[in-house]
Design a protein around this motif. Structure first.
Motif, short mmCIF file in Angstrom:
data_model
loop_
_atom_site.label_atom_id
_atom_site.label_comp_id
_atom_site.label_asym_id
_atom_site.label_seq_id
_atom_site.Cartn_x
_atom_site.Cartn_y
_atom_site.Cartn_z
N ARG A 4 -1.36 -2.71 -6.68
CA ARG A 4 -2.73 -2.58 -6.17
C ARG A 4 -3.55 -3.84 -6.45
O ARG A 4 -4.43 -4.19 -5.67
N ARG A 60 -12.00 -0.42 -0.09
CA ARG A 60 -10.75 0.36 -0.21
C ARG A 60 -9.98 -0.02 -1.48
O ARG A 60 -9.46 0.83 -2.18
N LYS A 61 -9.91 -1.33 -1.78
CA LYS A 61 -9.06 -1.82 -2.86
C LYS A 61 -9.46 -1.24 -4.21
O LYS A 61 -8.62 -0.74 -4.96
N TYR A 105 -13.55 6.30 6.14
CA TYR A 105 -12.92 6.77 4.89
C TYR A 105 -13.45 8.15 4.54
O TYR A 105 -12.69 9.09 4.28
N SER A 144 0.83 -1.21 0.00
CA SER A 144 0.00 0.00 0.00
C SER A 144 0.87 1.25 0.00
O SER A 144 0.62 2.20 -0.75
N GLY A 192 -15.21 4.56 -1.26
CA GLY A 192 -14.44 3.66 -0.42
C GLY A 192 -15.25 3.06 0.71
O GLY A 192 -15.05 1.90 1.10
N GLY A 238 -8.03 6.48 1.99
CA GLY A 238 -8.06 5.03 1.85
C GLY A 238 -6.80 4.38 2.36
O GLY A 238 -6.84 3.35 3.04
N GLU A 254 -6.42 -0.22 9.82
CA GLU A 254 -7.29 -1.36 10.10
C GLU A 254 -6.55 -2.70 10.02
O GLU A 254 -7.12 -3.74 10.34
N HIS A 255 -5.31 -2.68 9.59
CA HIS A 255 -4.47 -3.87 9.62
C HIS A 255 -3.50 -3.87 10.81
O HIS A 255 -3.00 -4.92 11.20
N TYR A 293 -6.80 1.94 5.47
CA TYR A 293 -6.41 0.56 5.12
C TYR A 293 -5.30 0.06 6.04
O TYR A 293 -5.36 -1.06 6.56
N GLU A 315 -8.72 -6.86 0.29
CA GLU A 315 -9.58 -5.87 0.93
C GLU A 315 -9.32 -5.85 2.43
O GLU A 315 -8.89 -6.84 3.02
N SER A 316 -9.56 -4.68 3.04
CA SER A 316 -9.40 -4.55 4.48
C SER A 316 -10.29 -5.54 5.22
O SER A 316 -11.49 -5.63 4.94
#
Length: 593
Positions: free
Chosen positions: A240, A92-93, A527, A27, A87, A144, A151-152, A148, A245-246
């Motif tokens: 990308r 997000r992706k 987002y 990302s 988003g 985004g 959230e990871h 993203y 996805e998140s």
């Protein structure tokens, strides 16, 4: 199945898996390339201005070039609205894929666009349209990327991991500078100088009676970095497409908790709208002016005001970015321990307190001869209604009064001057020499040319006697780097250290900002919620800073006066942020809402 936020919070506190780290690196890498595309224009603003704004007076050309740069920032909030909503609705992706395509294609087309001499007024109009498309794409990119990654990331290291996204802006600028330096060095070393012609194709003659010449890079070589960005677009698309996805977004969609109208939910009620206003005025506005002062305006100031050649200026700024970029990760990590708010507000306060002495030190160090000459008193005496504020967003105003002509001439030479009022034609007093200006609106043809030559020649002579280094060959004190590693002298190292200090202020305010904004908004509108205040702050407060600061300095006669814009906004953020921004958001479970 009920969504257990406690379990998720515990899961997020564990160390990141190799796969999650790979996602975050991917990302960040894609975002670097997108910032590279966007910053190419900012790094080459003065050169592009000469290609696309040749119809405007030379003294105002830099303002127009910077305004075209700012056009990309002006539309960023609209991109935040469009892509932020997308988003939160579809993911997000896929939003990432759309934004990178728009950005990459727009940048490539800038490299193909003919200049004013070929297409006339259509050329700068199309240029600004392409800049606006870049801004729209970037408006959807940052929110985004920040969401993203956040959230990871493990809950206790959210500041550190989101700081990698914060480095992408500076690394994108650094990448653009390095590419420019390589291309500029190669083109100028292997291709001859190019003669300048006017809009009718006639040679433009210099004061010595010879045709004005520019380097091959300034003539056509500047297009190569734009055209080469097509390869970065292909790399970014590949990156990308590999991203997943998140998991937080996927989980929310599966459980039917996604917002059906994220824009209305984020800004249509006072509870969430109030958070957006606090985020804007208490965090991002001050962060933005410190960021753009430390990177873009500093580069513009060194190159166009202090009169360091573009190659050397890019070398010094590139080294400051290399030395200072680690500060993003340091302050991001520190914010995981002491909080986001104190670090961001401390950076804003330090900037407000130190900008004037730091930029003056930059002038004194990088061009001692110019700094010494600026101590000679210069006065512009003009009628009360004869002067205009030389900032012309539409390009329709004509600065032809005797006062405007005089101020434009002095601003071009980086002269500090004071103003006085008296009836009659404007005069410029340099030391003991008094030079009458002329009314450009009352003259035409040969009479206008003769008056211009008379005034320009007299001002040049008077400033030369005062020590102003109007010709590069007459100034042996200005800093100059012959190659990328030519920085190891006292003067050059001091310039790099000074610029690095400005970059460290940038890292203080920008390193923790992504985590701070993510923590203010719930998942379902995160987002959309963070994107708009971020891009209003950075797009409008920050993006307009270089053009505004330059115009203020030109109007007041003080090359440092434009810094007041950044200082006032930064202090505003310190006050509002201290009162309204909540403390302790770094301890918040962002999956609990």
């Amino acid at each position: 199945m009920a969504y257990n936020t406690t379990d998720v919070g515990e899961v997020r506190s564990r160390p990141m898996t190799p796969e999650e780290k790979k996602v975050i690196i991917a990302s960040s890498a894609g975002t670097i390339f997108e910032w590279y595309d966007f910053y190419l224009y900012g790094s080459l603003a003065a050169i592009i201005g000469a290609q696309f704004f040749t119809a405007f007076p030379e003294a105002t050309r830099n303002v127009f070039a910077l305004l075209a740069f700012a056009a990309g920032f002006i539309v960023r909030p609209f991109g935040a609205l469009v892509f932020g909503s997308l988003g939160d609705l579809v993911g997000r992706k896929y939003t990432f894929l759309v934004t990178i395509l728009i950005m990459g294609i727009s940048t490539f087309l800038v490299g193909l666009l003919p200049g004013y001499a070929s297409w006339g007024v259509a050329a700068p109009i199309i240029l600004i349209v392409l800049r606006m498309l870049q801004g729209l794409a970037l408006g959807g990119e940052y929110g985004g990327a920040a969401v993203y990654v956040a959230e990871h990331a493990p809950a206790n290291r959210r500041g550190y991991y989101t700081a990698f996204i914060q480095t992408t802006a500076t690394l994108g600028l650094l990448l653009s500078l390095i590419v420019i330096l390589i291309v500029q060095g190669y083109v100028n070393a292997n291709y001859p100088m190019v003669g300048v012609v006017d809009l009718q194709g006639a040679p433009v003659m210099g004061p010595d009676g010879q045709q004005t010449m520019i380097t091959a890079f300034n003539s056509w070589g500047w297009r190569i970095p734009f055209l080469g960005s097509i390869f970065l677009l292909l790399i970014s698309l590949y990156i990308r497409l590999q991203m997943e996805e998140s998991p937080a977004f996927t989980k929310m969609k599966e459980e039917g908790r996604a917002s059906k109208a994220p824009m209305r939910e984020a800004f249509g009620n006072w509870k969430n709208g109030k958070i957006a206003l606090i985020a804007l005025f208490g965090l991002t506005a001050g962060q933005a002016v410190v960021w753009y002062s430390g990177q873009f305006y500093a580069l513009f100031f060194v190159q166009n005001v202090v009169k360091v050649d573009s190659f050397s200026a890019n070398v010094f700024v590139a080294w400051s970015l290399i030395l200072g970029t680690g500060g993003f990760l340091f302050f991001g990590s520190l914010s995981d321990r002491i909080g986001r708010k104190p670090i961001i507000l401390a950076g804003c306060l330090l900037a407000a307190l130190t900008y004037f002495p730091v930029f003056e030190h930059l002038t004194r160090t990088a061009n001692p001869m110019l700094y010494q000459a600026q101590q000679t008193p210069v006065t512009v005496t003009h009628a009360p209604d004869d002067c205009s504020f030389q900032f012309n967003p539409t390009g329709t105003a004509k600065f032809t009064s005797s006062c405007d002509i005089a101020k434009a001439s002095l601003a071009k030479a980086s002269v500090n001057y004071t103003s006085a009022e008296a009836e009659g034609v404007t005069t410029v007093t340099v030391g003991d020499t008094v030079i009458p200006s002329y009314d450009g609106a009352a003259l035409t043809g040969d009479a206008l040319a003769a008056e211009k030559a008379r005034f320009d020649g007299a001002v040049t002579a008077a400033l030369g006697q005062a020590g102003y280094p109007l010709a590069a060959g007459d100034n042996t004190t200005v800093a100059k780097a012959s190659h990328f590693f030519d920085i190891f002298t006292g003067q050059k190292l001091m310039i790099v250290i000074t610029l690095t200090y400005l970059i460290l202020l940038v890292t203080m305010v920008y390193g923790p900002i992504a985590a701070a904004l993510v923590e203010l908004f719930p998942t379902r509108i995160r987002y959309s919620g963070l994107s708009l205040p971020y891009h209003i702050g950075n797009g409008w407060f920050g993006g307009l800073l270089p053009a505004t600061a330059f115009a203020i300095s030109a109007q007041t006669g003080n090359i440092y006066a434009g810094l007041w814009y950044a200082i006032v906004v930064a202090l505003m953020t310190v006050v509002i942020g201290t009162i309204f921004v909540p403390n302790g958001t770094h301890k918040k479970d962002i999956f609990a809402e």
